[in-house]
Design an enzyme around this catalytic site. Structure first.
Site, mmCIF file in Angstrom:
data_model
loop_
_atom_site.group_PDB
_atom_site.id
_atom_site.type_symbol
_atom_site.label_atom_id
_atom_site.label_comp_id
_atom_site.label_asym_id
_atom_site.label_seq_id
_atom_site.Cartn_x
_atom_site.Cartn_y
_atom_site.Cartn_z
ATOM 1 N N GLN A 1 0.850 -1.180 0.000
ATOM 2 C CA GLN A 1 0.000 0.000 0.000
ATOM 3 C C GLN A 1 0.886 1.230 0.000
ATOM 4 O O GLN A 1 1.777 1.354 0.843
ATOM 5 C CB GLN A 1 -0.831 0.003 1.278
ATOM 6 C CG GLN A 1 -2.319 0.041 1.106
ATOM 7 C CD GLN A 1 -3.007 0.006 2.453
ATOM 8 O OE1 GLN A 1 -2.774 -0.879 3.256
ATOM 9 N NE2 GLN A 1 -3.841 0.980 2.706
ATOM 10 N N SER B 1 0.234 6.504 2.915
ATOM 11 C CA SER B 1 0.698 7.504 3.875
ATOM 12 C C SER B 1 1.951 8.218 3.393
ATOM 13 O O SER B 1 2.785 7.650 2.676
ATOM 14 C CB SER B 1 0.987 6.841 5.228
ATOM 15 O OG SER B 1 -0.195 6.330 5.791
ATOM 16 N N SER C 1 4.216 -1.381 4.352
ATOM 17 C CA SER C 1 4.611 -2.738 4.739
ATOM 18 C C SER C 1 4.965 -3.568 3.514
ATOM 19 O O SER C 1 4.216 -3.598 2.533
ATOM 20 C CB SER C 1 3.478 -3.422 5.502
ATOM 21 O OG SER C 1 3.209 -2.766 6.715
ATOM 22 N N GLU D 1 -8.926 -3.177 4.821
ATOM 23 C CA GLU D 1 -7.855 -3.279 5.814
ATOM 24 C C GLU D 1 -8.426 -3.352 7.221
ATOM 25 O O GLU D 1 -8.013 -4.185 8.040
ATOM 26 C CB GLU D 1 -6.913 -2.087 5.685
ATOM 27 C CG GLU D 1 -5.734 -2.144 6.651
ATOM 28 C CD GLU D 1 -4.734 -1.025 6.422
ATOM 29 O OE1 GLU D 1 -3.663 -1.064 7.057
ATOM 30 O OE2 GLU D 1 -5.015 -0.118 5.619
#
Length: 373
Positions: free
Chosen positions: A122, A125, A157, A240
């Site tokens: 992902q 952020s 991650s 998520e």
């Protein structure tokens, strides 16, 4: 032979050991061997036992959610190679591709992600756009049939191991916030992408910084319509949060029994801790079932999870005392220490606690919106 019997037969052929329900070790946060996990996942997928509720067209079994959940329970009766590598791929990115991807994107990535042929990350952020995702600064500027991406992402991650990333980039004016964001599926080996692992407090490095310097991607990599990435992002974040609050989450299994094993002869204080652990475990199961059934918001499940993780870590520290940090490798002690250090990260994943509380307040309780943004 039904699927449950096939799972037991597969486990026997693989030599998988049964999980010990009384084991006193928490799930290790330090990942196992990736090659072993991926090879196992391919065998599991090829046996038709990896994706119980997935579309048959992409290698799934096409079963209803309740049956699929029951079969996952049978599979998780066994000690499996580390499954944490696949959580983002299978439970977060793949559902988004299935919901918003083009037929070509689905054909390319769905089977690969579930079979373990590829990993996904992902790319949401940013250093100054974590909780306030709509303020992201990473840009994608159209140049003919391509887009040129520049910017930075963080806390991604498995980005250092991934083949593809789900990227959110600004394609309009910053003042337009979420109305000017577009989603993409970007191959992680494209020129101009730099990935730097972040060393965490437990010594692991599965979080990463990702830098994009004039990275060119084709328009066919776009996930959904131009400037409609916020809808795609909300779909991903819902997946998520749902995954984090599900019964088959891998952060810690059978917490009561594991904590109980740390106190063979509990006193009054220890019994009180263990009683709360048992109650929390029962409530977690009920909450997970309600989230899966759509009866409560995934944000509620996510908030409950992170609160439980914090409690279990503190309880283990109380029960173990100095052995939490001073063990010599006895089963359970090192992994409990690792767990205690790792679990706070879950307060950030999928949106911070503050974001989840805002969602519950506005969308569940119907309270007025926060007008500060």
């Amino acid at each position: 032979m039904d699927l449950a019997e096939r799972i037991h037969a597969f486990a026997a052929a693989e030599g998988l050991a049964r999980r010990d329900p009384d084991a006193d070790s928490a799930t290790p946060a330090t990942p196992g061997d990736l090659a072993t996990s991926m090879a196992f996942q391919r065998r599991l997928f090829d046996a038709g036992l990896a994706w119980f509720d997935g579309p048959v067209a992409f290698g799934g079994a096409g079963l209803d959610p309740a049956t699929a959940d029951a079969l996952r329970g049978v599979l998780y009766e066994y000690e499996l190679p580390d499954q944490s590598y696949f959580t983002v791929s299978r439970r977060i990115v793949a559902p988004t591709i299935l919901a918003h991807g083009s037929p070509e994107q689905q054909q390319r990535w769905m089977r690969a992600l579930w079979r373990g042929d590829a990993l996904a990350c992902q790319l949401f952020s940013e250093p100054e756009a974590g909780s306030d995702l709509a303020s992201l600064r990473c840009t994608a500027v159209r140049d003919g049939d391509e887009w040129v991406v520049n910017g930075q992402k963080v806390w991604s991650s498995w980005a250092h191991l991934s083949d593809v990333g789900e990227l959110l980039a600004r394609t309009g004016a910053p003042a337009d916030r979420h109305r000017a964001i577009t989603a993409f599926l970007i191959e992680m080996d494209r020129p101009g992408i730099t990935v730097r692992p972040i060393r965490q407090i437990n010594g692991d490095s599965h979080f990463n910084e990702v830098f994009f310097d004039d990275v060119r991607i084709p328009d066919s990599a776009r996930l959904g319509a131009v400037d409609q990435g916020w809808t795609v992002a909300m779909s991903t974040l819902t997946s998520e949060r749902t995954a984090m609050g599900s019964r088959d989450k891998t952060y810690l299994s059978r917490p009561y029994r594991r904590l109980r094993a740390l106190a063979p002869e509990p006193g009054d204080a220890e019994r009180e801790l263990l009683a709360e652990a048992w109650i929390r475990e029962q409530l977690a199961g009920v909450t997970a079932d309600r989230v899966a059934a759509g009866a409560v918001s995934p944000s509620i499940g996510k908030l409950a999870l992170v609160d439980d993780l914090g409690f279990y870590g503190r309880a283990a520290a109380r029960l173990l005392g100095p052995d939490m940090v001073a063990d010599a490798g006895a089963p359970g002690f090192g992994t409990w220490s690792d767990f205690l250090l790792s679990s706070p990260a879950q307060r950030i994943a999928g949106g911070t606690d503050q974001i989840q509380r805002g969602i519950v307040a506005e969308r569940v309780l119907g309270l007025p919106r926060d007008t500060r943004h």
